[in-house]
Design a protein around this motif. Structure first.
Motif, mmCIF file in Angstrom:
data_model
loop_
_atom_site.group_PDB
_atom_site.id
_atom_site.type_symbol
_atom_site.label_atom_id
_atom_site.label_comp_id
_atom_site.label_asym_id
_atom_site.label_seq_id
_atom_site.Cartn_x
_atom_site.Cartn_y
_atom_site.Cartn_z
ATOM 1 N N LYS A 20 0.842 -1.201 0.000
ATOM 2 C CA LYS A 20 0.000 0.000 0.000
ATOM 3 C C LYS A 20 0.873 1.245 0.000
ATOM 4 O O LYS A 20 0.613 2.193 -0.745
ATOM 5 C CB LYS A 20 -0.925 0.000 1.212
ATOM 6 N N GLU A 21 1.917 1.242 0.826
ATOM 7 C CA GLU A 21 2.812 2.404 0.886
ATOM 8 C C GLU A 21 3.508 2.629 -0.454
ATOM 9 O O GLU A 21 3.622 3.764 -0.927
ATOM 10 C CB GLU A 21 3.841 2.210 2.000
ATOM 11 N N LYS A 22 3.955 1.545 -1.077
ATOM 12 C CA LYS A 22 4.616 1.667 -2.382
ATOM 13 C C LYS A 22 3.627 2.149 -3.441
ATOM 14 O O LYS A 22 3.974 2.972 -4.287
ATOM 15 C CB LYS A 22 5.229 0.330 -2.800
ATOM 16 N N LEU A 23 2.393 1.631 -3.379
ATOM 17 C CA LEU A 23 1.379 2.056 -4.342
ATOM 18 C C LEU A 23 1.056 3.535 -4.164
ATOM 19 O O LEU A 23 0.971 4.281 -5.148
ATOM 20 C CB LEU A 23 0.116 1.209 -4.199
ATOM 21 N N GLU A 24 0.889 3.977 -2.914
ATOM 22 C CA GLU A 24 0.616 5.396 -2.659
ATOM 23 C C GLU A 24 1.740 6.268 -3.208
ATOM 24 O O GLU A 24 1.483 7.297 -3.842
ATOM 25 C CB GLU A 24 0.468 5.646 -1.156
ATOM 26 N N SER A 25 2.969 5.841 -2.988
ATOM 27 C CA SER A 25 4.123 6.600 -3.473
ATOM 28 C C SER A 25 4.132 6.670 -4.997
ATOM 29 O O SER A 25 4.330 7.740 -5.581
ATOM 30 C CB SER A 25 5.410 5.944 -2.965
ATOM 31 N N LYS A 26 3.893 5.540 -5.643
ATOM 32 C CA LYS A 26 3.891 5.496 -7.108
ATOM 33 C C LYS A 26 2.747 6.324 -7.680
ATOM 34 O O LYS A 26 2.922 7.057 -8.659
ATOM 35 C CB LYS A 26 3.786 4.038 -7.584
ATOM 36 N N LEU A 27 1.570 6.244 -7.045
ATOM 37 C CA LEU A 27 0.425 7.023 -7.530
ATOM 38 C C LEU A 27 0.686 8.518 -7.388
ATOM 39 O O LEU A 27 0.368 9.294 -8.290
ATOM 40 C CB LEU A 27 -0.850 6.626 -6.783
ATOM 41 N N SER A 28 1.292 8.915 -6.270
ATOM 42 C CA SER A 28 1.634 10.331 -6.077
ATOM 43 C C SER A 28 2.600 10.796 -7.153
ATOM 44 O O SER A 28 2.463 11.894 -7.707
ATOM 45 C CB SER A 28 2.264 10.548 -4.701
ATOM 46 N N GLU A 29 3.550 9.948 -7.458
ATOM 47 C CA GLU A 29 4.538 10.269 -8.498
ATOM 48 C C GLU A 29 3.852 10.440 -9.849
ATOM 49 O O GLU A 29 4.153 11.387 -10.597
ATOM 50 C CB GLU A 29 5.560 9.125 -8.560
ATOM 51 N N LEU A 30 2.910 9.543 -10.175
ATOM 52 C CA LEU A 30 2.204 9.627 -11.454
ATOM 53 C C LEU A 30 1.310 10.864 -11.529
ATOM 54 O O LEU A 30 1.181 11.474 -12.591
ATOM 55 C CB LEU A 30 1.380 8.355 -11.687
ATOM 56 N N VAL A 31 0.722 11.250 -10.396
ATOM 57 C CA VAL A 31 -0.105 12.460 -10.362
ATOM 58 C C VAL A 31 0.783 13.683 -10.578
ATOM 59 O O VAL A 31 0.435 14.591 -11.340
ATOM 60 C CB VAL A 31 -0.898 12.554 -9.034
ATOM 61 N N GLU A 32 1.941 13.713 -9.928
ATOM 62 C CA GLU A 32 2.870 14.835 -10.087
ATOM 63 C C GLU A 32 3.334 14.981 -11.524
ATOM 64 O O GLU A 32 3.546 16.091 -12.009
ATOM 65 C CB GLU A 32 4.081 14.653 -9.172
ATOM 66 N N LYS A 33 3.498 13.849 -12.228
ATOM 67 C CA LYS A 33 3.930 13.876 -13.628
ATOM 68 C C LYS A 33 2.757 14.086 -14.585
ATOM 69 O O LYS A 33 2.927 14.050 -15.794
ATOM 70 C CB LYS A 33 4.617 12.550 -13.989
ATOM 71 N N ASN A 34 1.566 14.276 -14.016
ATOM 72 C CA ASN A 34 0.337 14.456 -14.804
ATOM 73 C C ASN A 34 0.027 13.253 -15.694
ATOM 74 O O ASN A 34 -0.588 13.391 -16.744
ATOM 75 C CB ASN A 34 0.391 15.740 -15.639
ATOM 76 N N GLU A 35 0.458 12.065 -15.269
ATOM 77 C CA GLU A 35 0.128 10.842 -16.004
ATOM 78 C C GLU A 35 -1.183 10.238 -15.497
ATOM 79 O O GLU A 35 -1.783 9.411 -16.170
ATOM 80 C CB GLU A 35 1.274 9.832 -15.887
ATOM 81 N N LEU A 36 -1.601 10.670 -14.301
ATOM 82 C CA LEU A 36 -2.880 10.265 -13.719
ATOM 83 C C LEU A 36 -3.510 11.485 -13.061
ATOM 84 O O LEU A 36 -2.794 12.346 -12.555
ATOM 85 C CB LEU A 36 -2.684 9.219 -12.616
ATOM 86 N N THR A 37 -4.832 11.519 -13.076
ATOM 87 C CA THR A 37 -5.497 12.580 -12.325
ATOM 88 C C THR A 37 -5.594 12.130 -10.866
ATOM 89 O O THR A 37 -5.446 10.940 -10.561
ATOM 90 C CB THR A 37 -6.918 12.843 -12.859
ATOM 91 N N THR A 38 -5.875 13.064 -10.000
ATOM 92 C CA THR A 38 -6.044 12.735 -8.584
ATOM 93 C C THR A 38 -7.194 11.752 -8.416
ATOM 94 O O THR A 38 -7.110 10.812 -7.620
ATOM 95 C CB THR A 38 -6.313 14.016 -7.766
ATOM 96 N N GLU A 39 -8.247 11.955 -9.177
ATOM 97 C CA GLU A 39 -9.410 11.061 -9.093
ATOM 98 C C GLU A 39 -9.052 9.649 -9.559
ATOM 99 O O GLU A 39 -9.480 8.669 -8.948
ATOM 100 C CB GLU A 39 -10.563 11.621 -9.932
ATOM 101 N N GLN A 40 -8.285 9.534 -10.622
ATOM 102 C CA GLN A 40 -7.867 8.209 -11.096
ATOM 103 C C GLN A 40 -6.994 7.517 -10.038
ATOM 104 O O GLN A 40 -7.152 6.318 -9.786
ATOM 105 C CB GLN A 40 -7.090 8.328 -12.413
ATOM 106 N N ALA A 41 -6.098 8.255 -9.439
ATOM 107 C CA ALA A 41 -5.233 7.695 -8.397
ATOM 108 C C ALA A 41 -6.076 7.226 -7.210
ATOM 109 O O ALA A 41 -5.839 6.145 -6.654
ATOM 110 C CB ALA A 41 -4.205 8.722 -7.952
ATOM 111 N N ARG A 42 -7.066 8.025 -6.839
ATOM 112 C CA ARG A 42 -7.956 7.658 -5.726
ATOM 113 C C ARG A 42 -8.721 6.378 -6.063
ATOM 114 O O ARG A 42 -8.882 5.496 -5.213
ATOM 115 C CB ARG A 42 -8.918 8.809 -5.438
ATOM 116 N N THR A 43 -9.182 6.257 -7.308
ATOM 117 C CA THR A 43 -9.915 5.064 -7.738
ATOM 118 C C THR A 43 -9.027 3.824 -7.670
ATOM 119 O O THR A 43 -9.451 2.774 -7.174
ATOM 120 C CB THR A 43 -10.453 5.249 -9.174
ATOM 121 N N VAL A 44 -7.799 3.948 -8.131
ATOM 122 C CA VAL A 44 -6.861 2.820 -8.074
ATOM 123 C C VAL A 44 -6.631 2.411 -6.622
ATOM 124 O O VAL A 44 -6.659 1.223 -6.283
ATOM 125 C CB VAL A 44 -5.522 3.175 -8.763
ATOM 126 N N MET A 45 -6.418 3.388 -5.744
ATOM 127 C CA MET A 45 -6.165 3.090 -4.332
ATOM 128 C C MET A 45 -7.396 2.449 -3.686
ATOM 129 O O MET A 45 -7.274 1.472 -2.950
ATOM 130 C CB MET A 45 -5.779 4.366 -3.576
#
Length: 100
Positions: A20-45
């Protein structure tokens, strides 16, 4: 047997927390790079957490079944057995009172 199950559960729990910690970190990284929206990251989590909950429920059910089987093999009374006996005692006591 129960100790082995407990160790397995704790190992799985540790892996899940780490995952979970690694996934949160990776999702945050993808959001920062604009490869995922915050909503998409939330859905994945949320999907990750829901799947974990389902697995936890499956594991709990399996552990319960194994414990019941072990108790049966050892000849131990279950709650259901004891409740049945209590009900029969109550019924017999009521019959005895009627006869007196």
């Amino acid at each position: 047997m129960a100790d082995t199950l407990k160790k397995g559960f704790l190992l799985g729990l540790g892996a899940a927390v780490s995952g979970k910690e690694k996934l949160e970190s990776k999702l945050s990284e993808l959001v920062e790079k604009n490869e995922l929206t915050t909503e998409q990251a939330r859905t994945v989590m949320n999907n990750f957490i829901e799947k974990g909950e389902m697995k936890k429920d499956e594991w709990s059910a399996k552990q319960y079944e194994q414990t019941q089987e072990m108790a049966k093999d050892l000849g131990l009374a279950t709650k259901e057995d004891i409740n049945e006996i209590r009900a029969r005692i109550t019924e017999l006591e009521a019959k005895l009172e009627e006869d007196n």
